[in-house]
Write a protein that holds these residues in place. Structure first.
Motif, PDB file in Angstrom:
ATOM      1  N   ASN A  83       8.721  13.187  29.183  1.00  0.00           N
ATOM      2  CA  ASN A  83       8.582  12.914  30.609  1.00  0.00           C
ATOM      3  C   ASN A  83       9.746  13.463  31.423  1.00  0.00           C
ATOM      4  OD1 ASN A  83       6.190  11.444  30.176  1.00  0.00           O
ATOM      5  ND2 ASN A  83       7.389   9.665  29.569  1.00  0.00           N
ATOM      6  N   GLN A  84      10.939  13.412  30.863  1.00  0.00           N
ATOM      7  CA  GLN A  84      12.128  13.917  31.559  1.00  0.00           C
ATOM      8  C   GLN A  84      12.999  14.678  30.562  1.00  0.00           C
ATOM      9  OE1 GLN A  84      14.301  10.910  33.673  1.00  0.00           O
ATOM     10  NE2 GLN A  84      12.514  10.185  34.803  1.00  0.00           N
ATOM     11  N   GLN A  85      13.582  15.754  31.028  1.00  0.00           N
ATOM     12  CA  GLN A  85      14.434  16.550  30.158  1.00  0.00           C
ATOM     13  C   GLN A  85      15.495  17.249  30.984  1.00  0.00           C
ATOM     14  OE1 GLN A  85      12.536  18.827  27.008  1.00  0.00           O
ATOM     15  NE2 GLN A  85      13.805  20.581  27.490  1.00  0.00           N
ATOM     16  N   MET A  86      16.736  17.221  30.483  1.00  0.00           N
ATOM     17  CA  MET A  86      17.836  17.893  31.158  1.00  0.00           C
ATOM     18  C   MET A  86      18.713  18.559  30.111  1.00  0.00           C
ATOM     19  SD  MET A  86      20.726  16.456  33.803  1.00  0.00           S
ATOM     20  CE  MET A  86      21.434  15.327  32.611  1.00  0.00           C
ATOM     21  N   ASN A  87      19.123  19.801  30.361  1.00  0.00           N
ATOM     22  CA  ASN A  87      19.990  20.546  29.465  1.00  0.00           C
ATOM     23  C   ASN A  87      21.065  21.251  30.279  1.00  0.00           C
ATOM     24  OD1 ASN A  87      18.551  20.347  26.728  1.00  0.00           O
ATOM     25  ND2 ASN A  87      16.911  21.070  28.072  1.00  0.00           N
ATOM     26  N   LEU A  88      22.301  21.182  29.815  1.00  0.00           N
ATOM     27  CA  LEU A  88      23.427  21.887  30.414  1.00  0.00           C
ATOM     28  C   LEU A  88      24.163  22.622  29.299  1.00  0.00           C
ATOM     29  CD1 LEU A  88      24.806  19.047  32.732  1.00  0.00           C
ATOM     30  CD2 LEU A  88      23.403  20.990  33.432  1.00  0.00           C
ATOM     31  N   ALA A  89      24.525  23.875  29.521  1.00  0.00           N
ATOM     32  CA  ALA A  89      25.222  24.654  28.501  1.00  0.00           C
ATOM     33  C   ALA A  89      26.223  25.584  29.168  1.00  0.00           C
ATOM     34  CB  ALA A  89      24.234  25.454  27.661  1.00  0.00           C
ATOM     35  N   ALA A  90      27.348  25.811  28.480  1.00  0.00           N
ATOM     36  CA  ALA A  90      28.389  26.707  28.983  1.00  0.00           C
ATOM     37  C   ALA A  90      29.020  27.433  27.807  1.00  0.00           C
ATOM     38  CB  ALA A  90      29.453  25.930  29.754  1.00  0.00           C
ATOM     39  N   ASN A  91      29.300  28.733  27.997  1.00  0.00           N
ATOM     40  CA  ASN A  91      29.988  29.542  27.003  1.00  0.00           C
ATOM     41  C   ASN A  91      31.101  30.324  27.685  1.00  0.00           C
ATOM     42  OD1 ASN A  91      28.440  29.509  24.239  1.00  0.00           O
ATOM     43  ND2 ASN A  91      26.863  29.563  25.834  1.00  0.00           N
ATOM     44  N   TYR A  92      32.297  30.278  27.097  1.00  0.00           N
ATOM     45  CA  TYR A  92      33.440  31.001  27.660  1.00  0.00           C
ATOM     46  C   TYR A  92      34.114  31.792  26.542  1.00  0.00           C
ATOM     47  CZ  TYR A  92      37.723  32.056  30.198  1.00  0.00           C
ATOM     48  OH  TYR A  92      38.766  32.715  30.808  1.00  0.00           O
ATOM     49  N   THR A  93      34.278  33.101  26.755  1.00  0.00           N
ATOM     50  CA  THR A  93      34.844  34.001  25.747  1.00  0.00           C
ATOM     51  C   THR A  93      36.227  34.463  26.179  1.00  0.00           C
ATOM     52  OG1 THR A  93      32.622  34.758  25.177  1.00  0.00           O
ATOM     53  CG2 THR A  93      34.458  36.100  24.417  1.00  0.00           C
ATOM     54  N   MET A  94      37.162  34.397  25.249  1.00  0.00           N
ATOM     55  CA  MET A  94      38.536  34.860  25.494  1.00  0.00           C
ATOM     56  C   MET A  94      38.888  35.918  24.458  1.00  0.00           C
ATOM     57  SD  MET A  94      40.451  31.198  26.100  1.00  0.00           S
ATOM     58  CE  MET A  94      42.051  32.008  26.221  1.00  0.00           C
ATOM     59  N   GLY A  95      39.666  36.902  24.889  1.00  0.00           N
ATOM     60  CA  GLY A  95      40.166  37.909  23.973  1.00  0.00           C
ATOM     61  C   GLY A  95      39.162  39.013  23.708  1.00  0.00           C
ATOM     62  N   ASN A  96      39.650  40.155  23.213  1.00  0.00           N
ATOM     63  CA  ASN A  96      38.815  41.308  22.879  1.00  0.00           C
ATOM     64  C   ASN A  96      38.866  41.631  21.386  1.00  0.00           C
ATOM     65  OD1 ASN A  96      37.967  41.779  25.565  1.00  0.00           O
ATOM     66  ND2 ASN A  96      39.940  42.767  26.017  1.00  0.00           N
ATOM     67  N   THR A  97      40.078  41.897  20.870  1.00  0.00           N
ATOM     68  CA  THR A  97      40.202  42.231  19.452  1.00  0.00           C
ATOM     69  C   THR A  97      39.985  41.014  18.569  1.00  0.00           C
ATOM     70  OG1 THR A  97      42.594  41.888  19.589  1.00  0.00           O
ATOM     71  CG2 THR A  97      41.761  44.147  19.935  1.00  0.00           C
ATOM     72  N   THR A  98      40.430  39.863  18.982  1.00  0.00           N
ATOM     73  CA  THR A  98      40.214  38.604  18.250  1.00  0.00           C
ATOM     74  C   THR A  98      39.546  37.611  19.202  1.00  0.00           C
ATOM     75  OG1 THR A  98      42.427  37.830  18.839  1.00  0.00           O
ATOM     76  CG2 THR A  98      42.170  38.967  16.725  1.00  0.00           C
ATOM     77  N   PRO A  99      38.238  37.728  19.386  1.00  0.00           N
ATOM     78  CA  PRO A  99      37.549  36.878  20.365  1.00  0.00           C
ATOM     79  C   PRO A  99      37.561  35.410  19.971  1.00  0.00           C
ATOM     80  CG  PRO A  99      35.973  38.125  19.058  1.00  0.00           C
ATOM     81  CD  PRO A  99      37.327  38.644  18.695  1.00  0.00           C
ATOM     82  N   SER A 100      37.626  34.607  21.000  1.00  0.00           N
ATOM     83  CA  SER A 100      37.590  33.156  20.844  1.00  0.00           C
ATOM     84  C   SER A 100      36.544  32.620  21.819  1.00  0.00           C
ATOM     85  CB  SER A 100      38.963  32.563  21.142  1.00  0.00           C
ATOM     86  OG  SER A 100      38.952  31.166  20.987  1.00  0.00           O
TER      87      SER A 100
END
Length: 572
Positions: free
Chosen positions: A406-423
């Motif tokens: 009947n009801q549904q809510m979703n929240l998501a976030a992705n944050y990327t740091m770095g280039n050679t060693t991504p985090s």
């Protein structure tokens, strides 16, 4: 008579809107395509197969899985001078779960096609429209023809097999008669405009159960539908989907004599009985194309009691009046799809109470910063989910359950740091509120609420690109009798070897569960996986895991369990 006139008037309206349809065939392109096909390789084969061996050990009193089992599934496509034949295969050994013997199963489906001709053989699935045949698999034959703008689809087969007593007692799986069906859909489609008529019939075989059942009655159903879309100028279009369902809820009830006047000359196609009802569903949409997006206005009406046996479940007795729009903002960094309107029930006026509510959905995705992605959606429209557990080694049952969300809510976030060693940092929150569906009825007393939150961090380092992931997940589940919560910290490590030909990963998690008026429970879960690939076509995967559960309420519910799986993948 009123329903018949409605169907006739809608049909006349759409025929008047569709003025002229012409068939244009590009003969030169057709000839060139045939020439390339003949000059190319005569026979080609592609696809993939995978076979698994499963083993399990437990010291628990009740075994959750067989000590040994096997499974085989695959998708293979044969191509002979442009005649394509996809073949799908699923096989399994017989399994013992919670002292029940589940039979072995084999599902084979073939879908040969050549240009505009397609066939469905064996286990397959076809969709005619949301109000007729949709989301329901069948075992039989089907055909799809698409010459030019013309469209023709037809099917005949078994929707349900008669279930045995033992199967009924397992997980409250519903009893059912053997249900046979046939359907045909014909129309035209130019890409921008279409018109189609559908006729679908399904009936339970009265003597298909090996015992007399007092719990369920054999049913029969005939559905006639009309759907179409017409463009009116470059920026305006009209969409319509109309269906009329004749539903007999008990084939053993007496035949109606005489039948309705409008059906007296059509005897043989469908027999009217005292338990037969006539229901309708109608959805119309008007859309406008603008410079910033599309705007649509919808009206949906579903009679109380409407049902098609070609669908798994249907929400009836409702009227939706809604508006929807899809648009982009801030140089297309924010994409939004929104739908809002009013929903009401008790369309017949016979119910003791009437409810009216504001319904809507919204989905927004933000990509304005290269390293950051945000997504959120909310919906309080009712939707039906079919839950099935086939591949999860901890849920070996082929469990089928319908849940009305009947009801549904979703929240998501992705944050990327770095280039050679991504985090990468990830966060997610989810909320659902729904009811279980049993025997085609919504169980209001089984209303449940589910909350889930998760935080995780993945760090990649070193010349071998070793990845380390840590995270925590929190769940909370509530219904009339239960109020459970759990928390699970997790850590995972993946190490590649030999230029990614060999990968080893290990995951360790601890699940702490607490329930109202009961002792806490803890579960240690350690899973390992080694994957070896060679020649880009072969892959061997070995999985092994150990699960230990303890419960302060006593040793009876505590156990130690080991699982293993060896799977071979072949892609060709």
């Amino acid at each position: 008579m009123k329903n018949k006139n409605q169907f006739k008037y809608i049909l006349i309206l759409f025929y008047s809107l569709f003025t002229t349809f012409g068939i244009s065939q590009d003969l030169e392109a057709t000839y060139q395509g045939l020439k390339e096909t003949i000059n190319g390789p005569a026979f080609k084969i592609s696809g993939g197969l995978n076979a698994s061996l499963l083993g399990a050990y437990t010291n628990a009193d009740i075994r959750r899985a067989d000590p040994f089992a096997w499974r085989l599934n695959g998708q293979v496509q044969f191509d002979l001078y442009g005649i394509k034949m996809p073949v799908s295969l699923v096989m399994s050994s017989r399994s013992t779960v919670f002292n029940y013997q589940l039979p072995s199963y084999t599902f084979v489906g073939l879908r040969p096609s050549y240009r505009w001709v397609g066939l469905h053989l064996g286990n397959s699935q076809m969709t005619f429209s949301p109000y007729t045949l949709s989301g329901h698999g069948f075992q039989g034959v089907g055909i799809e023809l698409k010459p030019g703008i013309w469209r023709l689809s037809a099917m005949r087969g078994q929707l349900k097999r008669a279930t045995a007593k033992e199967l009924d007692h397992l997980q409250q799986i519903d009893l059912s008669f053997r249900r046979m069906a046939w359907g045909i859909k014909a129309g035209i489609d130019t890409g921008k405009e279409h018109l189609a008529l559908t006729l679908f019939q399904a009936a339970d075989q009265i003597n298909s159960l090996p015992f007399d059942s007092l719990r369920i009655k054999p049913m029969a159903n005939l559905v006639m539908a009309l759907e179409g879309k017409k463009a009116i100028g470059p920026k305006l279009f009209v969409d319509i989907d109309y269906a009329m369902s004749f539903l007999t809820r008990d084939r053993n009830s007496l035949e109606r004599i005489p039948p309705p006047r409008f059906w007296q000359n059509k005897k043989g196609l469908f027999d009217f009985r005292n338990s037969t009802g006539i229901y309708k569903a109608l959805k119309t949409s008007i859309g406008v194309k603008t410079n910033f997006g599309n705007i649509q206005f919808h009206h949906e009406w579903i009679d109380p009691g409407y049902r098609s046996l070609g669908t798994l479940f249907f929400n009836d007795d409702l009227e939706n009046i809604t508006a929807s729009s899809t648009f982009s903002l801030w140089r297309k960094t924010l994409n939004v799809h929104a739908n809002i309107g009013i929903q009401r029930n008790n369309l017949s006026g016979f119910e003791s109470s009437t409810s009216q509510r504001v319904v809507g959905t919204i989905n927004a995705t933000y990509t304005g910063v290269a390293q950051l992605t945000l997504n959120g959606n909310f919906s309080n429209f009712s939707s039906t989910n079919r839950l099935r557990s086939l591949s999860d080694p901890l849920n070996l049952l082929d469990s089928i359950k319908l849940v009305l969300v009947n009801q549904q809510m979703n929240l998501a976030a992705n944050y990327t740091m770095g280039n050679t060693t991504p985090s990468v940092f990830s966060a997610m929150f989810s909320y659902q509120k729904g009811n279980a569906i049993q025997n085609d009825e919504v169980q209001i007393t089984q209303q449940n609420q589910y909350y889930m939150g998760q935080l995780s961090h993945t760090y990649t380092f070193g010349p071998k690109k070793i990845s380390l992931t840590s995270g925590i997940m929190v769940n909370k589940y509530k219904n009339g009798q239960l109020n459970n919560s759990s928390m699970a910290p997790t850590i995972a490590l993946t190490i590649p070897f030999w230029q990614d030909q060999l990968k080893w990963s290990t995951v360790f998690s601890y699940l702490h569960q607490s329930a109202k008026e009961s002792k806490n429970t803890g579960i240690l879960n350690w899973q390992n996986q080694a994957s070896f690939s060679w020649k880009k076509k072969h892959r061997l995967v070995l999985q092994a895991g150990l699960i230990s559960r303890w419960n302060k309420s006593g040793q009876a519910s505590s156990f130690l369990e080991g699982r293993g799986r060896l799977t071979y993948f072949w892609t060709f």
